[in-house]
Design an enzyme around this catalytic site. Structure first.
Site, PDB file in Angstrom:
ATOM      1  NE  ARG A 172     -10.171 -18.556  16.805  1.00 50.94           N
ATOM      2  CZ  ARG A 172     -10.753 -19.733  16.976  1.00 50.94           C
ATOM      3  NH1 ARG A 172     -10.728 -20.616  16.013  1.00 50.94           N
ATOM      4  NH2 ARG A 172     -11.326 -20.054  18.104  1.00 50.94           N
ATOM      5  CB  THR A 231     -12.767 -12.787   9.643  1.00 51.65           C
ATOM      6  OG1 THR A 231     -11.643 -12.496  10.487  1.00 51.65           O
ATOM      7  CG2 THR A 231     -13.493 -11.498   9.329  1.00 51.65           C
TER       8      THR A 231
END
Ligand code: URA
Length: 216
Positions: free
Chosen positions: A110, A114
């Site tokens: 991840r 963002t």
């Protein structure tokens, strides 16, 4: 199995043993070793539930007394696909249940800014007539889960060939997932309250990968 009226394809395995073990996992005082063991135990119990509908056929075998047509799992072969890295904590339990399953891997991390998934590895068995169990303990934003299903669908795997197995989910993530893949069934042990500003599930259990592998 419990359902939430907001999410028709979400199934919450509310078995008391699963809930008890999950509560221990949530405690910040639970050691890495115990956390890992509990995750494996819960996955075995959930795996038992999610494989309930696998079709059976018969095979002729000879017992010491007579020949019978005995029930065996039919049709589609199983593939277990952990989303790296935390998914590995679940695939071990599933493999104990179905030792002959194939194992694929989807590596996504991840992006801390963002919160979007960044793919770094995909290795999968052939997709013909196979049921895929995707596993990732935490469905937070839902982005990695959506991405993993996209990866399978791009290879021709259909909705009914995919089962997503999670431990804890946030409503925000399930909403994203069901919008993107309304036909894919998703199972979890708990639908928690919400995501915090850092996209962590609340109350959750912290970073599942760090807790499984003892990293920081
Ligand atoms: N991933 C985790 O491991 N934990 C969360 O709470 C959210 C995403």
């Amino acid at each position: 199995m419990k359902q939430d009226p907001r999410f028709p394809n979400l199934f919450i395995t509310d078995h008391p043993l699963i809930q008890h073990k999950l509560s221990h996992m949530r405690s910040k005082d639970t050691s890495t070793r115990t956390f890992r063991d509990l995750l494996k135990e819960i996955t075995l119990l959930m795996g038992y539930e999610i494989t309930r509908d696998l079709p059976l056929t018969t095979r002729t075998i000879e017992t010491p007394l007579m020949t019978i047509d005995a029930p065996v799992i039919a049709g589609r072969k199983l593939a277990i696909v952990p989303i790296l890295r935390a998914g590995i904590g679940m695939s071990d339990g599933l493999l104990d249940l179905v030792p002959s399953a194939r194992v694929g891997h989807i590596g996504v991390f991840r992006d801390p800014e963002t919160h979007q998934p960044v793919e770094y590895l995909v290795r999968l068995p052939d997709t013909i007539e196979r049921t895929f169990i995707l596993c990732d303990p935490m469905v937070a934003t839902g982005n990695s889960a959506v991405h993993a299903v996209d990866v399978l669908k791009k290879r021709g795997v259909t909705d009914d060939q995919i089962i997503f197995l999670a431990l804890v989910a946030a409503p925000e993530g399930i909403e994203v997932f069901q919008k993107a893949h309304p036909g894919v069934k998703i199972y979890c042990a708990s639908l928690d309250s919400h995501l915090n500003d850092h996209a962590y599930i609340v109350p959750g259990l912290g970073d599942a990968g760090d807790r499984i592998f003892g990293t920081k």
